[in-house]
Design a protein around this motif. Structure first.
Motif, short mmCIF file in Angstrom:
data_model
loop_
_atom_site.label_atom_id
_atom_site.label_comp_id
_atom_site.label_asym_id
_atom_site.label_seq_id
_atom_site.Cartn_x
_atom_site.Cartn_y
_atom_site.Cartn_z
N ASN A 263 29.67 15.54 -27.33
CA ASN A 263 29.01 14.84 -28.43
C ASN A 263 29.55 13.42 -28.47
O ASN A 263 30.70 13.20 -28.86
CB ASN A 263 29.26 15.58 -29.75
CG ASN A 263 28.48 15.01 -30.90
OD1 ASN A 263 27.59 14.16 -30.72
ND2 ASN A 263 28.79 15.47 -32.09
N GLU B 81 30.09 15.23 -18.00
CA GLU B 81 31.17 15.98 -18.65
C GLU B 81 32.44 15.98 -17.80
O GLU B 81 33.55 15.83 -18.32
CB GLU B 81 30.74 17.42 -18.94
CG GLU B 81 29.76 17.55 -20.09
CD GLU B 81 28.30 17.37 -19.69
OE1 GLU B 81 28.02 16.92 -18.55
OE2 GLU B 81 27.43 17.68 -20.53
N ASN C 213 30.33 21.43 -26.34
CA ASN C 213 29.33 20.45 -25.92
C ASN C 213 29.89 19.05 -26.06
O ASN C 213 30.71 18.77 -26.94
CB ASN C 213 28.06 20.57 -26.76
CG ASN C 213 27.32 21.85 -26.49
OD1 ASN C 213 27.26 22.31 -25.34
ND2 ASN C 213 26.78 22.46 -27.52
#
Length: 128
Positions: A12, A68, A10
C-alpha cells in the motif's frame, strides 16, 4: 524447490510529489525461509533503480514482476533494516521475489546480475 519467499501483506503505497519515489502507507511484510522482513510504514522506495539505457519493454521500475520484491530489496539495502541480512541475501531475495511474482527467469536473472555487479554502489548508503 518450494517457494522460499512469501509476501504476507499487500503493498500500500503513495507517490511522493515531485520525486520518483513512493512512500509506504502501511507496513509491508514478507517471509523468507522462516525469517520475517517488516518494511515500516513511511519507508520510501524508488522500486528498482533501472538505468535509462535499459528499454522499458525489458524492465520498467513499476513492472508488476519486480515492484514488491524491489521494496523488500530497497529496505534490506537501507541502514533502516538494521543490517539484518547481507547484500548477497538481499539480492537473492530480490531474485526469488521476482520469480514469486511471475517474472520470466531470464528477466529475474538479468536483474540479479545487475544488482550483484552494481549494488555495492548503493548498499547501506541511505539518502540524507
Amino acid at each position: 524447490m518450494g517457494v522460499r519467499l512469501e509476501f504476507l501483506t499487500n503493498l500500500n503505497i503513495t507517490s511522493v510529489r515531485g520525486e520518483n519515489t513512493r512512500r509506504l502507507l502501511d507496513q509491508f511484510v514478507a517471509k523468507y525461509d522462516g525469517f520475517y522482513i517488516v518494511v515500516p510504514s513511511g519507508f520510501t522506495t524508488d522500486y528498482a533503480s533501472i538505468p535509462e539505457f535499459v528499454p522499458r519493454f525489458i524492465l520498467d521500475q513499476d513492472d508488476a514482476y519486480i515492484r514488491e520484491a524491489a521494496v523488500i530489496h530497497d529496505y534490506l539495502y537501507s541502514t533502516l533494516s538494521g543490517n539484518q541480512l547481507s547484500r548477497y541475501m538481499a539480492d537473492t531475495i530480490l531474485y526469488e521475489g521476482m520469480i514469486t511474482l511471475g517474472a520470466p527467469r531470464w528477466k529475474a536473472e538479468l536483474v540479479y546480475l545487475a544488482v550483484r555487479t552494481f549494488g555495492w554502489l548503493f548498499y547501506k548508503k541511505d539518502k540524507a
